[in-house]
Write a protein that holds these residues in place. Sequence first.
Motif, PDB file in Angstrom:
ATOM      1  N   ALA A   1       0.826  -1.210   0.000  1.00  0.00           N
ATOM      2  CA  ALA A   1       0.000   0.000   0.000  1.00  0.00           C
ATOM      3  C   ALA A   1       0.858   1.256   0.000  1.00  0.00           C
ATOM      4  CB  ALA A   1      -0.917   0.011   1.227  1.00  0.00           C
ATOM      5  N   ASP A   2       0.240   2.340  -0.430  1.00  0.00           N
ATOM      6  CA  ASP A   2       0.790   3.683  -0.295  1.00  0.00           C
ATOM      7  C   ASP A   2       0.560   4.082   1.171  1.00  0.00           C
ATOM      8  OD1 ASP A   2       1.239   6.405  -0.221  1.00  0.00           O
ATOM      9  OD2 ASP A   2      -0.088   6.895  -1.878  1.00  0.00           O
ATOM     10  N   VAL A   3       1.619   4.389   1.888  1.00  0.00           N
ATOM     11  CA  VAL A   3       1.511   4.672   3.323  1.00  0.00           C
ATOM     12  C   VAL A   3       0.531   5.805   3.608  1.00  0.00           C
ATOM     13  CG1 VAL A   3       2.784   5.606   5.314  1.00  0.00           C
ATOM     14  CG2 VAL A   3       3.742   3.712   3.978  1.00  0.00           C
ATOM     15  N   LYS A   4       0.558   6.829   2.773  1.00  0.00           N
ATOM     16  CA  LYS A   4      -0.356   7.965   2.991  1.00  0.00           C
ATOM     17  C   LYS A   4      -1.811   7.493   3.031  1.00  0.00           C
ATOM     18  CE  LYS A   4       1.750  12.216   1.251  1.00  0.00           C
ATOM     19  NZ  LYS A   4       1.587  13.288   0.250  1.00  0.00           N
ATOM     20  N   GLN A   5      -2.203   6.682   2.072  1.00  0.00           N
ATOM     21  CA  GLN A   5      -3.576   6.192   2.022  1.00  0.00           C
ATOM     22  C   GLN A   5      -3.827   5.148   3.111  1.00  0.00           C
ATOM     23  OE1 GLN A   5      -5.064   5.333  -2.077  1.00  0.00           O
ATOM     24  NE2 GLN A   5      -3.027   6.005  -2.709  1.00  0.00           N
ATOM     25  N   TYR A   6      -2.835   4.323   3.394  1.00  0.00           N
ATOM     26  CA  TYR A   6      -2.989   3.285   4.412  1.00  0.00           C
ATOM     27  C   TYR A   6      -3.290   3.895   5.778  1.00  0.00           C
ATOM     28  CZ  TYR A   6      -1.760  -0.424   7.692  1.00  0.00           C
ATOM     29  OH  TYR A   6      -1.772  -1.318   8.727  1.00  0.00           O
ATOM     30  N   LEU A   7      -2.596   4.973   6.119  1.00  0.00           N
ATOM     31  CA  LEU A   7      -2.809   5.612   7.419  1.00  0.00           C
ATOM     32  C   LEU A   7      -4.244   6.108   7.582  1.00  0.00           C
ATOM     33  CD1 LEU A   7       0.536   7.603   7.836  1.00  0.00           C
ATOM     34  CD2 LEU A   7      -0.229   5.643   9.204  1.00  0.00           C
ATOM     35  N   ASP A   8      -4.866   6.515   6.475  1.00  0.00           N
ATOM     36  CA  ASP A   8      -6.261   6.990   6.534  1.00  0.00           C
ATOM     37  C   ASP A   8      -7.231   5.867   6.872  1.00  0.00           C
ATOM     38  OD1 ASP A   8      -5.666   9.652   5.951  1.00  0.00           O
ATOM     39  OD2 ASP A   8      -5.759   9.325   3.787  1.00  0.00           O
TER      40      ASP A   8
ATOM     41  N   MET B   1       8.940   4.523  11.292  1.00  0.00           N
ATOM     42  CA  MET B   1       8.695   5.228  10.039  1.00  0.00           C
ATOM     43  C   MET B   1      10.026   5.766   9.504  1.00  0.00           C
ATOM     44  SD  MET B   1       6.433   8.641   9.150  1.00  0.00           S
ATOM     45  CE  MET B   1       4.922   8.064   9.908  1.00  0.00           C
ATOM     46  N   ASP B   2      10.509   5.150   8.427  1.00  0.00           N
ATOM     47  CA  ASP B   2      11.769   5.567   7.794  1.00  0.00           C
ATOM     48  C   ASP B   2      11.506   5.778   6.311  1.00  0.00           C
ATOM     49  OD1 ASP B   2      14.423   6.123   7.276  1.00  0.00           O
ATOM     50  OD2 ASP B   2      15.045   4.026   7.241  1.00  0.00           O
ATOM     51  N   PRO B   3      10.874   6.901   5.959  1.00  0.00           N
ATOM     52  CA  PRO B   3      10.431   7.110   4.582  1.00  0.00           C
ATOM     53  C   PRO B   3      11.542   7.615   3.661  1.00  0.00           C
ATOM     54  CG  PRO B   3       9.803   8.967   5.936  1.00  0.00           C
ATOM     55  CD  PRO B   3      10.502   7.998   6.844  1.00  0.00           C
ATOM     56  N   PRO B   4      11.348   7.471   2.349  1.00  0.00           N
ATOM     57  CA  PRO B   4      12.276   8.108   1.412  1.00  0.00           C
ATOM     58  C   PRO B   4      12.132   9.625   1.511  1.00  0.00           C
ATOM     59  CG  PRO B   4      10.387   7.222   0.237  1.00  0.00           C
ATOM     60  CD  PRO B   4      10.263   6.760   1.650  1.00  0.00           C
ATOM     61  N   THR B   5      13.151  10.337   1.099  1.00  0.00           N
ATOM     62  CA  THR B   5      13.097  11.804   1.101  1.00  0.00           C
ATOM     63  C   THR B   5      12.034  12.291   0.124  1.00  0.00           C
ATOM     64  OG1 THR B   5      15.408  11.978   1.704  1.00  0.00           O
ATOM     65  CG2 THR B   5      14.438  13.889   0.620  1.00  0.00           C
ATOM     66  N   PHE B   6      11.967  11.603  -1.010  1.00  0.00           N
ATOM     67  CA  PHE B   6      11.026  11.994  -2.051  1.00  0.00           C
ATOM     68  C   PHE B   6      10.628  10.754  -2.842  1.00  0.00           C
ATOM     69  CE2 PHE B   6       9.840  13.452  -6.274  1.00  0.00           C
ATOM     70  CZ  PHE B   6       9.038  14.544  -6.005  1.00  0.00           C
ATOM     71  N   SER B   7       9.365  10.670  -3.209  1.00  0.00           N
ATOM     72  CA  SER B   7       8.913   9.563  -4.045  1.00  0.00           C
ATOM     73  C   SER B   7       7.743  10.013  -4.903  1.00  0.00           C
ATOM     74  CB  SER B   7       8.482   8.371  -3.183  1.00  0.00           C
ATOM     75  OG  SER B   7       8.035   7.310  -3.998  1.00  0.00           O
ATOM     76  N   ASN B   8       7.814   9.705  -6.163  1.00  0.00           N
ATOM     77  CA  ASN B   8       6.704  10.024  -7.068  1.00  0.00           C
ATOM     78  C   ASN B   8       6.322   8.798  -7.901  1.00  0.00           C
ATOM     79  OD1 ASN B   8       8.947   9.905  -8.658  1.00  0.00           O
ATOM     80  ND2 ASN B   8       8.635  11.844  -9.725  1.00  0.00           N
ATOM     81  N   SER B   9       6.261   7.663  -7.232  1.00  0.00           N
ATOM     82  CA  SER B   9       5.897   6.412  -7.895  1.00  0.00           C
ATOM     83  C   SER B   9       4.531   6.538  -8.571  1.00  0.00           C
ATOM     84  CB  SER B   9       5.859   5.274  -6.876  1.00  0.00           C
ATOM     85  OG  SER B   9       5.280   4.121  -7.442  1.00  0.00           O
TER      86      SER B   9
ATOM     87  N   LEU C   1       3.082  12.107  10.507  1.00  0.00           N
ATOM     88  CA  LEU C   1       3.254  11.796  11.927  1.00  0.00           C
ATOM     89  C   LEU C   1       1.955  11.971  12.700  1.00  0.00           C
ATOM     90  CD1 LEU C   1       6.791  13.345  12.485  1.00  0.00           C
ATOM     91  CD2 LEU C   1       6.186  10.920  12.657  1.00  0.00           C
ATOM     92  N   ASN C   2       1.187  12.997  12.384  1.00  0.00           N
ATOM     93  CA  ASN C   2      -0.088  13.204  13.089  1.00  0.00           C
ATOM     94  C   ASN C   2      -1.087  12.092  12.789  1.00  0.00           C
ATOM     95  OD1 ASN C   2       0.590  15.509  14.541  1.00  0.00           O
ATOM     96  ND2 ASN C   2       0.053  16.881  12.858  1.00  0.00           N
ATOM     97  N   LYS C   3      -1.116  11.628  11.543  1.00  0.00           N
ATOM     98  CA  LYS C   3      -1.996  10.509  11.193  1.00  0.00           C
ATOM     99  C   LYS C   3      -1.548   9.235  11.924  1.00  0.00           C
ATOM    100  CE  LYS C   3      -3.607  11.933   6.601  1.00  0.00           C
ATOM    101  NZ  LYS C   3      -3.635  11.586   5.162  1.00  0.00           N
ATOM    102  N   THR C   4      -0.240   9.067  12.049  1.00  0.00           N
ATOM    103  CA  THR C   4       0.288   7.902  12.756  1.00  0.00           C
ATOM    104  C   THR C   4      -0.018   7.991  14.245  1.00  0.00           C
ATOM    105  OG1 THR C   4       2.078   7.780  11.116  1.00  0.00           O
ATOM    106  CG2 THR C   4       2.364   6.513  13.134  1.00  0.00           C
ATOM    107  N   LEU C   5       0.116   9.176  14.803  1.00  0.00           N
ATOM    108  CA  LEU C   5      -0.200   9.378  16.222  1.00  0.00           C
ATOM    109  C   LEU C   5      -1.670   9.047  16.521  1.00  0.00           C
ATOM    110  CD1 LEU C   5       1.863  12.624  16.775  1.00  0.00           C
ATOM    111  CD2 LEU C   5       2.101  10.548  18.150  1.00  0.00           C
TER     112      LEU C   5
END
Length: 315
Positions: free
Chosen positions: A212-219, A231-239, A256-260
């Motif tokens: 999954a895309d982490v951004k969408q997964y957190l939602d 959480m050790d993300p890439p600096t930039f990703s445009n997959s 981080l707020n979504k993770t919290l």
Amino acid sequence: MLPEKFEMFRNRLTKVYRHIGKQARRQGITCYRIYDHDLPEFALCIERYGDNLYLAEYKRKFEMAEVEHEAWLEECIVLICDVLQMPVDNVYIKERQRKPGRLGQYQRVATEGANFIEEEAGLKFKVNLSDYLDTGLFLDHRITRGMVREEANGKRVLNLFCYTGSFSVYAAAGGAAEVTSVDLSKTYLQWAEENMRVNDFFDEKKHHYIHADVKQYLDSLAPASFDLVIMDPPTFSNSKRMKDFLDIQRDHAELLNKTLQALAPGGVIYFSTNYRKFELERDLINAADIKDITRATTPFDFEGKLFRYCFKIKK
């Protein structure tokens, strides 16, 4: 290149290997970084993985002619093998291109399949020294992984941007109640699963692998779903598989707020980034406590050369 330049390289490599090798042996560490661009004329990164050497060459602005470069590299390899007492056949070479602009985190560079099982802190990890720019085990997080292991007992652990799942293995070794590993790459998720299997930790009921895309997964997460998050993300990703691109400086507070929100009260996030100009926006993060643990998580073989930040964030 003048012979005295190679003599400078020999002296420098001998000195750092004597120091770092001694510490590694004392601590029982067999995978560690030896040299990283110490001299500008020798833009190399040298890492040891058990009985093998991983040699990465940084691409420089001013290139040698091809024939000259081949002769230079050959002489470097002979010198390195002599100093480190390593057979030439056990050296794997990669070129790390420092291209302008922001790129994805991982790039496939060969198809040789040089896979090995190496040990760290009594755990086993599959490393690949031929097919990718990164080997599958980020050596700079050795201490951070140990912290996760110590805290994982009975916890519901979430490993975001999990890569090859080394943090997941450490969490399982620490007695985690469950471990969920999330990544956008099926290749790395499969690798994470292999790392769990080689340690006899594979358990479909306790350990989950989410593509999954982490951004969408957190939602999609309910409140208080987890107790410990890495959480050790890439600096930039445009997959192309992502709805939106990821820029860690722009997006870290939101992530981080979504993770919290998904953490139980008293839960912890270990957050790190390799972005050199990173600035944590503390005022925008809804945490009870944020501690910079960069220095505390810097291994002996990265002292003075670690370009990443690490934070322990409590809900």
